[in-house]
Structure formats: C-alpha cells, structure tokens
Design an enzyme around this catalytic site. Structure first.
Site, PDB file in Angstrom:
ATOM      1  N   GLU A  79       7.841  40.620   3.688  1.00 54.85           N
ATOM      2  CA  GLU A  79       8.833  39.886   4.471  1.00 54.85           C
ATOM      3  C   GLU A  79       9.255  40.670   5.709  1.00 54.85           C
ATOM      4  OE1 GLU A  79       8.647  38.511   0.374  1.00 54.85           O
ATOM      5  OE2 GLU A  79       9.041  40.491   1.207  1.00 54.85           O
ATOM      6  N   PRO A  88      -2.039  52.851  -2.405  1.00 57.22           N
ATOM      7  CA  PRO A  88      -1.199  52.206  -3.423  1.00 57.22           C
ATOM      8  C   PRO A  88      -0.022  51.471  -2.781  1.00 57.22           C
ATOM      9  CG  PRO A  88      -1.655  54.507  -3.989  1.00 57.22           C
ATOM     10  CD  PRO A  88      -2.079  54.313  -2.574  1.00 57.22           C
ATOM     11  N   MET A 142       3.916  56.655   3.497  1.00 60.32           N
ATOM     12  CA  MET A 142       4.212  55.300   3.964  1.00 60.32           C
ATOM     13  C   MET A 142       3.832  55.138   5.431  1.00 60.32           C
ATOM     14  SD  MET A 142       5.590  53.533   1.447  1.00 60.32           S
ATOM     15  CE  MET A 142       6.543  52.225   2.238  1.00 60.32           C
ATOM     16  N   GLY A 143       3.500  53.895   5.806  1.00 61.41           N
ATOM     17  CA  GLY A 143       3.313  53.586   7.213  1.00 61.41           C
ATOM     18  C   GLY A 143       1.923  53.796   7.767  1.00 61.41           C
ATOM     19  N   ASN A 161      -0.733  40.303   2.005  1.00 61.94           N
ATOM     20  CA  ASN A 161      -1.028  39.614   3.257  1.00 61.94           C
ATOM     21  C   ASN A 161      -2.398  40.006   3.830  1.00 61.94           C
ATOM     22  OD1 ASN A 161      -0.905  38.239   5.656  1.00 61.94           O
ATOM     23  ND2 ASN A 161       0.705  39.497   6.559  1.00 61.94           N
ATOM     24  N   LEU A 166      -3.726  38.780   6.466  1.00 61.57           N
ATOM     25  CA  LEU A 166      -3.757  38.684   7.929  1.00 61.57           C
ATOM     26  C   LEU A 166      -3.668  40.046   8.604  1.00 61.57           C
ATOM     27  CD1 LEU A 166      -1.545  35.525   8.536  1.00 61.57           C
ATOM     28  CD2 LEU A 166      -4.035  35.708   8.722  1.00 61.57           C
ATOM     29  N   GLU A 167      -3.110  41.039   7.922  1.00 57.29           N
ATOM     30  CA  GLU A 167      -3.082  42.383   8.492  1.00 57.29           C
ATOM     31  C   GLU A 167      -4.497  42.920   8.649  1.00 57.29           C
ATOM     32  OE1 GLU A 167      -0.549  44.683   5.992  1.00 57.29           O
ATOM     33  OE2 GLU A 167       1.292  43.820   6.814  1.00 57.29           O
TER      34      GLU A 167
END
Length: 434
Positions: free
Chosen positions: A75, A284, A323-324, A349, A351-352
């Site tokens: 989200e 992960p 992360m990221g 998702n 679409l990434e």
C-alpha cells in the site's frame, strides 16, 4: 462534501459489540505487537514506541495536516506518487503516514526519510482512536485499498473530517465475507465521502455491498503509476560495481515467505546443471526472517553471502538482509519469481518487476492482485507455475533464448505504461475534499 449518513441505533450497537470484541482480544493483540517489535526493533535507528498502538502521538509531531493510512509495503508503494504530489502542491500541510505492520514502518522510512511523519495506527478501540484524533487533528484522511476500521471512520464522521478510500479494492473472492459482515461494514463504507475504485470489478462489488453510487469513482489502480527512482538506480550500480553482479544471468526471488525459499533453492540447484554461471538473489519479505533465510540457503551446500557482509565474494546465492533494495535487484536481474504466490499469501505486486521489463513467474496464489496478474499473463510477461518442475522449465526456456526473455519483459512494461493515469484521477478526487 457528501453529507454523512448518521448511524442508526442498531449500527451503533454493532460497532460497540465489535469494540468490546477488540477489547477482549487486547491481551493477545498486545503480545502480538510486542513480538513484532522484538523482531523488527528499529526502522530508522530509533526504537519504535509501543504506546503508539494506544493512540499516543509524540508532542513533536505537527497536527492539522493530511493522514494517509497504509497497512504495509504494498500500500505504501502504491500511494507514494500521490503522497509526493500532495507534498509538492500543499507544502503547508504536514503529512502523517500510518502503518499497521512493523515492516511497513521500516519501509515508510526508506521511502520518505523525514519528509513525512510516521506513526503506527492505534488499535481500533474507541478511546484509543479518540486520543489519536484529538492530538493529530487531521484536515483530511486517506485510507488505502481495503482498510475498514469502524471506530477510526466514526471519529472522522464525528469531527467532520473528509474521508477518502483510495485505490479501493474489493475482489470477487472477498465479497462474500464482506456481505456476511455487512451489518458492520456497510455503514462504515457509506461514511466515506469518496471511494476511488481501482477496477470496474471492485466498483461493481462496492455497489453490491450497498455503497451509494455518488460516493464511487472509478479511478483505476495507482500501482500502475510506479516509477523508478534515482536512489534505486544508484543502488543497482552498487550491486554491479561493489557486490560483484556482472553481466551474467541473475534470478531474483522477490518478497519471499516460508517455504518459498526452499522451493526457489531447489529450482536454482537444478538450473545450475545447465547454467553454471547463474546467480540467485533472495529477498525475504520480512526482516525478522533474514537470518533464517540465510541459514536455509547455507544448508543447501551452495556458496552464500549476505548483502551486509564485508566479504562480498561472488557467491552463488546472495541473501538481501537490508530494507529498500528490492527495486535495485529488479533492475539488475534477468528473471524474477514473485513471492507470496506459493506460500498462499495472495502474491505480491508484479508491476514492480514489469517496471524494469523483466519476465516473471508466480505461483497460483494471486488473490491480492488478480486483475494485474491476468493482464500480465495475457500479454505473455508472466507465467503461473504450480510445481518446481514447471518453474524449472519456464526459467530454462528464458535462459536459453535471450530474444524470448527480452520480448516477455517488454510485454510487461507495455502493460504498465498502457494503464497509467490513476494517480492523476485520484489526486483530483482528493484535492476536491481539501
């Protein structure tokens, strides 16, 4: 702004029965949140405050702005372009992003750093929500996708705060459950000033739930409006220059859950017999599983490294334990497996991946984004697989033929580009409420 429908006595009674149920579950909820904080104790170098779950807002936070609630990573990614647009055009309004999960909290900081305020959304109990809104005093509340919290909505209605459900999703699979709870959810949905449906099927399902048509707007899916960032491109260059990822084939397993790592590692080991230079990147979904996934990979006997390791030898498997980095990994990979689709989590998702024109495979659990999956599948960019053998065969074909690999990747990018525009339509609906 549409006039809100007042609660009937029966609706108020149902909401209070729901609240009493949450109060009865509070000890279990507290244990769950404590456990999650122990798993992910930091998201920006600062320990998260447990009392945010009870509606406590730090005094340093600015009130009177826009509140955007997102559950977790998906989200957040879908709403980032809209939030950026609001920041640009309403710089005087502070934006507060709330999440439910600790993973979402960490990702919010990765996306926004200090340009937005972040809090955990309180447990949806009346006095917690009352305290939260008393201190934050938002001028507008945006809720993403399917987050329906009756007491949060009631606070907005009581305070006459405009309320908008953005990128709203109600799938055919979820509709029967919503209808069974219609005594609680229908009044809550009718309190939104605007519901921005992400697809025609969601629009139709909201009408079946009894949402008034003047509330509904078909604004399409904001996930199609994602764009690569300069930060992701810098990280992709780092992966190539400092982490040893050259021009050889790379398979990415993105946002994996248990037992998907074992599934992917088994397929990868088999692929190595035909493609010995192939490398695997494992990302992960949840930070608390980084160590476990590393140990799972090590147990295979393959050479394994972590992204955080000082020794960045060119191992066969790299576990991304920071992360990221996911979009940077999409940028350099040859093909991708989209996680949450073998583990029955509904699939993450795709679409990434399409944004970087890379072909992909998924398991058959796709209930989070069925429309997106069907579009990508119809254009040939995505293959659904049910077994390790099917996954092996699909990837082998892609690795053997660079032209097919390129064509399938470009087909996914075309789907993304041909369905843009939801952010602009949603932005118009949102700004009409300010």
């Amino acid at each position: 702004m549409m006039a809100h429908k007042k609660e009937t006595f029966a609706q108020t009674l149902y909401r209070w029965l729901y609240s009493l149920f949450l109060i009865a579950c509070l000890p279990l909820l507290l244990l769950l949140f404590k456990k999650k904080l122990r798993m992910d104790p930091n998201y920006s170098g600062q320990p998260r405050k447990f009392n945010e779950r009870f509606g406590c807002v730090p005094t340093k936070l600015s009130g009177g702005g826009i509140l955007v609630h997102c559950v977790s990573m998906g989200e957040l990614n879908a709403s980032v372009q809209l939030v950026n647009r609001l920041q640009e055009n309403f710089p005087e309004l502070p934006i507060t992003v709330t999440t439910t999960s600790t993973t979402g909290a960490m990702h919010a900081y990765t996306l926004y750093k200090d340009s937005v305020q972040h809090l955990f959304l309180p447990i949806d109990i009346p006095f917690f929500m009352h305290s939260f809104f008393n201190k934050l005093k938002p001028k507008l509340v945006l809720v993403t996708e399917v987050e329906i919290w009756p007491n949060m909505i009631h606070q907005c209605v009581k305070r006459d705060i405009p309320l908008c459900l953005i990128n709203a999703r109600l799938s055919d699979e979820s509709l029967p459950m919503y209808q069974k709870l219609s005594f609680l959810l229908r009044p809550a949905l009718r309190q939104f000033d605007v519901i921005c449906a992400q697809s025609q099927s969601s629009y139709d399902n909201f009408t079946k739930m009894g949402v008034y048509k003047p509330q509904l707007k078909l604004t399409l899916n904001m996930k199609f409006d994602i764009e690569p960032s300069q930060d992701d491109e810098v990280k992709a260059t780092l992966l190539k220059d400092k982490y040893g990822f050259g021009d050889g084939p790379i398979w990415l397993a993105a946002s994996t859950h248990e037992p998907e790592e074992k599934f992917v590692l088994n397929v990868f080991a088999k692929l190595l017999t035909n493609f010995p230079t192939l490398r695997l990147i494992l990302v992960p979904r949840h930070p608390h599983r980084f160590d476990d996934v590393y140990l799972i990979a090590k147990a295979t006997g393959l050479t394994v490294t972590r992204l955080s390791d000082d020794d960045r030898a060119q191992a066969q498997v790299t576990v991304v334990d920071q992360m990221g980095w996911l979009k940077a990994c999409y940028c350099i990979c040859s093909q991708a497996f989209i996680g949450g689709s073998i583990a029955q989590k509904g699939g993450h998702n795709a679409l990434e991946c399409a944004m970087y024109a890379k072909p992909m495979v998924m398991g058959t659990s796709i209930f989070n984004n069925p429309g997106i999956v069907e579009m990508l599948k119809a254009q040939g960019s995505l293959d659904l697989i049910e077994s390790e053998e099917q996954c092996f065969e699909r990837l082998k074909d892609l690795l053997l033929d660079a032209n097919i690999n390129e064509a399938k990747g470009q087909a996914g990018l075309a789907v993304l580009l041909n369905n843009r525009g939801a952010v602009e339509m949603t932005y118009q609906q949102v700004t009409d409420l300010l």
